[in-house]
Each structure stands twice: as C-alpha cells, then as structure tokens.
Scaffold this motif. Sequence first.
Motif, PDB file in Angstrom:
ATOM      1  N   SER A 388       0.855  -1.190   0.000  1.00 38.52           N
ATOM      2  CA  SER A 388       0.000   0.000   0.000  1.00 38.52           C
ATOM      3  C   SER A 388       0.888   1.237   0.000  1.00 38.52           C
ATOM      4  CB  SER A 388      -0.904  -0.014   1.235  1.00 38.52           C
ATOM      5  OG  SER A 388      -1.760   1.095   1.251  1.00 38.52           O
ATOM      6  N   VAL A 389       0.777   2.044  -1.058  1.00 33.60           N
ATOM      7  CA  VAL A 389       1.718   3.156  -1.250  1.00 33.60           C
ATOM      8  C   VAL A 389       0.962   4.469  -1.407  1.00 33.60           C
ATOM      9  CG1 VAL A 389       3.436   1.647  -2.337  1.00 33.60           C
ATOM     10  CG2 VAL A 389       1.774   2.859  -3.772  1.00 33.60           C
ATOM     11  N   GLU A 390       1.662   5.558  -1.189  1.00 33.22           N
ATOM     12  CA  GLU A 390       1.083   6.873  -1.448  1.00 33.22           C
ATOM     13  C   GLU A 390       0.871   7.032  -2.956  1.00 33.22           C
ATOM     14  OE1 GLU A 390      -0.067   8.951   0.903  1.00 33.22           O
ATOM     15  OE2 GLU A 390       0.455   7.244   2.190  1.00 33.22           O
ATOM     16  N   PHE A 391      -0.086   7.852  -3.314  1.00 37.66           N
ATOM     17  CA  PHE A 391      -0.476   7.955  -4.715  1.00 37.66           C
ATOM     18  C   PHE A 391       0.671   8.389  -5.631  1.00 37.66           C
ATOM     19  CE2 PHE A 391      -3.121   9.983  -8.167  1.00 37.66           C
ATOM     20  CZ  PHE A 391      -3.480   8.773  -8.735  1.00 37.66           C
ATOM     21  N   PRO A 392       1.492   9.383  -5.279  1.00 39.26           N
ATOM     22  CA  PRO A 392       2.616   9.731  -6.159  1.00 39.26           C
ATOM     23  C   PRO A 392       3.551   8.549  -6.413  1.00 39.26           C
ATOM     24  CG  PRO A 392       2.258  11.470  -4.544  1.00 39.26           C
ATOM     25  CD  PRO A 392       1.395  10.317  -4.123  1.00 39.26           C
ATOM     26  N   THR A 393       3.719   7.705  -5.396  1.00 36.97           N
ATOM     27  CA  THR A 393       4.563   6.517  -5.570  1.00 36.97           C
ATOM     28  C   THR A 393       3.917   5.546  -6.540  1.00 36.97           C
ATOM     29  OG1 THR A 393       5.409   6.750  -3.315  1.00 36.97           O
ATOM     30  CG2 THR A 393       5.693   4.609  -4.368  1.00 36.97           C
ATOM     31  N   TRP A 394       2.600   5.366  -6.406  1.00 39.23           N
ATOM     32  CA  TRP A 394       1.899   4.488  -7.341  1.00 39.23           C
ATOM     33  C   TRP A 394       2.046   4.997  -8.770  1.00 39.23           C
ATOM     34  CZ3 TRP A 394      -1.797   4.852 -11.051  1.00 39.23           C
ATOM     35  CH2 TRP A 394      -2.367   3.657 -11.515  1.00 39.23           C
ATOM     36  N   LEU A 395       1.891   6.281  -8.958  1.00 38.28           N
ATOM     37  CA  LEU A 395       2.025   6.850 -10.299  1.00 38.28           C
ATOM     38  C   LEU A 395       3.404   6.599 -10.883  1.00 38.28           C
ATOM     39  CD1 LEU A 395       0.192  10.289  -9.935  1.00 38.28           C
ATOM     40  CD2 LEU A 395      -0.459   8.431 -11.473  1.00 38.28           C
ATOM     41  N   GLU A 396       4.417   6.765 -10.053  1.00 39.18           N
ATOM     42  CA  GLU A 396       5.787   6.595 -10.532  1.00 39.18           C
ATOM     43  C   GLU A 396       6.099   5.119 -10.812  1.00 39.18           C
ATOM     44  OE1 GLU A 396       9.484   7.845 -11.855  1.00 39.18           O
ATOM     45  OE2 GLU A 396       7.726   9.040 -11.295  1.00 39.18           O
TER      46      GLU A 396
END
Length: 506
Positions: A388-396
Amino acid sequence: MFRRTRRLSLIAALAATAVILSACAGSPEPTVTTGTGTPDPDATLHVGLVLEPTNLDIRHTSGAALEQILIDNIYEGLVSRTQENEIEGRLASDYTVSDDGLTYTFTLNEGIQFHDGTALTSADVVSSYETVRTDATVQGNAEFAKVSSITAPDATTVEIVLTEPDQNFLFTLTGPAGLVFKTGDTTDLKSAENGTGPFTLTRWNKGSTITFARNDDYWGEKAGVAQVEFQYIPDFTAGVNAALAGDVDVLTAVDPNLAPQLEDSGEFALTKGRTTDKATLAFNNQKAPLDDVRVREALRLAIDHDALVEAVGAGTTLYGPIPELDPGYEDLSDVISYDPEKAKSLLAEAGQEDLELTLTIPAFYGTTVPKVLISDFKKVGVSLEVNSVEFPTWLEDVYTNHDYDLSFVLHVEPRDFGNFADPDYYFGYDNTEVQRLYAEALAEVDPDKSAELLAQAARIVSEDHAADWLYNGETITAVSPIVAGFPEDSINSRIDLAGVTVSTDG
C-alpha cells in the motif's frame, strides 16, 4: 501531450472516486424517491458532496469534482449526455454528421446569453474550440487531434471538420473540451464564472460550501429551485450526521457501512446509481509469470466475484473491460467463473504451484479488496503481499515505470477501452487484433456497427485475461422525500440540477 493528458485525467479520476472503496460491508437494497408535496420555487437545495475542487477553472483543471457541479449547471456545450451516457443536444438545437463521418454541423438555439448578459453566437463556439485545438494546456486538447477546421458559416451555425472519422468525437464534446466560453473573456475562471447555464455562482466558502443561484435569464427552462448549496463533507460519518441533523437534503457517495443509519431513520430514501467505474485488477502482461495466459486465467478463476461485490457493498459484477453504460457492453460472464480447482490445475500446468505475487495499491483505497484477494488467492496456493503506497509513488512505480505484478485501481473514465489497445499503457497488453478492431470502431461512422466492433474486441481482451474486472462501481445517494428529480446514475461525474425541485412539505 497525449500521455500528459491521460496521466492528469487518471490522477483526478482516482482521487475523485477513492471514496467508493472505503466500505467493507453490505448495504440495504435502495428505494427510489420521487418527492411529495408542492414544489417551492424559492427553495434552497442542500447537497452533501465529498471532494471539493481546488479551483473552478474547468478549462485547465482536470477532475470529476469540477465536472460534477459545473457542467450543465454553470457551463454548457453544444451537446451534453444523459445519465445513461446517451448524447443529446444542449446549446445546439440540432446537429448532423456527414455520411463520411468527417463534417459535424451544429445549429444553435435562439436567445442564449452568457451570465454577463452578452449574447452567445457561433463565433464564441469557434473561439472556444480553437483554443482547445491549439492550446496543449486546455482540457481535451489531445481529443481534438483529428480536428482540421472549426468555422461559423453564420451566427447560428458551427461546422467542425475532422481529418478522419472519430466515433468518440461527439462524446468528447459532452465533456470539458466541448464547453463554450465567451470570446476574449477576462473572467478569472479559478474563482469566478461566466457560463450560459441555468445557475450562476454566488459564493465559494473554500473548505466548506459552494452556492449557486437560479439564472432567471436562462435561455431554456428555468431551474426548479432558487439556490443550490453544495456542502463539502469529506468524512463519511460526518456526512451521515449532517444528513440526520437536517443540514443536507441529499447526501451523495454514502458509505455502504453507514447507509442503514439513513434508511432506518425514515428521513431518506436510498438510490443506487450506475457508473462507468471499473474496479480493475491490473496484471502486468509483460512480466513473468503474468505473461502466461494460464496464470492470468487462474487468478481470475480464484476470485469469488459475487462475494467480493457483497464485501464492497455497492457494485455489480463485471467480467470485461466495457461497463453497461458504454457502447460495446456485453455480458461476458460466460468467459470466467469462480473455479478454485481449475485455477489450481492451471497454475500447476504453468509450473506456478507456489506463486508469490505483490499487489501494489494506492493507500486511499483501504483494505476491503486486498483482504478478499489475499483470502481467495491463498485457497489456490498463491501468496499475495500487499504493498500500500502513497499515490505519487503508485504513479511513478506502476503507472509510469510499469514496475509491479498486480495493481488495483478504479478506472472511472467512460469509453476508455482504448487503454487495452495501447501496448504502452501500464497494463502492457499487446494484441494486434484488439488494436485493429478498436481502430475500426473509432473510424466506423455507424454507432451500432462501432459498438459491435468494440464488443468483439472486449471479448478478446477478456478471453486473453488481460486483467480482471472485480466489479462495476455503484454510488449510493440518500435523498429526502421533499426532493424530486435528483439524478441517480453517473452522479460521480456530473449532477444536472435544473430539473430538481424541493417541496414545502414531505
């Protein structure tokens, strides 16, 4: 520029609909309210929403929070769309498409005025659409790539010519790209407006409320209420409390866990609305062992979709990439079923009896779906680790670098089947037959034939097990009996309020 536009759209769509996935229990079956009593034309409608816009500039800012309240209420386009996603005229009284699918001719309604009193003419449409066509910072620029010319033969006629047919072009005009703005307008669209719609903006108390007033000079049928006040309540429990306290007449995006409180109160009726939200379990088709169709099929066979829908509390099963409200929908439940034993057999055949996979998920989606997947996969010998990651991390990591095994995202955009015809999209799905069918569907001028081509392509995608579609999202709305005409479907993307009334008694 296409990639940038798609990325921004995905960011906004994910953020706007994360609320749907917060629930982890079932909800009661909805009842429909039609309102009772005598409509009061001087009434104020109080609507509870979750996600507040960061600014009001719908030309340069993507997001459902803007489209939800501004389109059809404040701003209008030549065409709009119904709750069922069917296209209908708005500023245009009539429109025709040439037999070759290249020339669109629109006739404007009479007496249209901007909110500042200036008459709208075809020149305003031309300047608005030329801006979309030529300015890469404007919403819809990528979708105007096939537009070769936009002209105004006279004050009430607009002609748009494409370089090649595009079955989705009219639908594009129902969104931000199709909105019409006054030529040379200097209004600061971030905090003010000058649209043509049935409401005007009167107040924005940031962090709290946005208030609209009826536009008594509206060119069409006048709105049924004098005011609309949107109250932004990001906490679900606080939203329910506000409704029970009588602070809102309508509460949108009700958490299924909390829905019984509203229904049991006797003060609200609950409606369940259809959406184009596709809860997508993405497989990295380019990464072993998910590049093996047997593994992908096994994972789909392992999922008890009916139980998952029940756990989420608002949704319906979906077995392919096209939801019911989009062209090309077909019930594809014959493609896949819940069959753990067959899943085990396929995994053994693929040499993956002790498979370990990682599910990367944006943190705001909560734990309901991951818990179900962990349990279902364990029954067929697959260990699932949740990242489970923060959204900016998911995007990257996921969206940009394609560094993942499985991911879970609610894809909310209508008519986004093209993602499966793009091998560079983060799904990594590359099928030349699907790409050919999708291109033919876009170029097909007959909408029924186009839908047939999309259906063929969608079946191939599902039979290839390019992803799994866990469910088609639904929205739960609580509506007071004094309210009539409040939309039910697609309200997470737009809420046309002109036909809503509030009665003096319930």
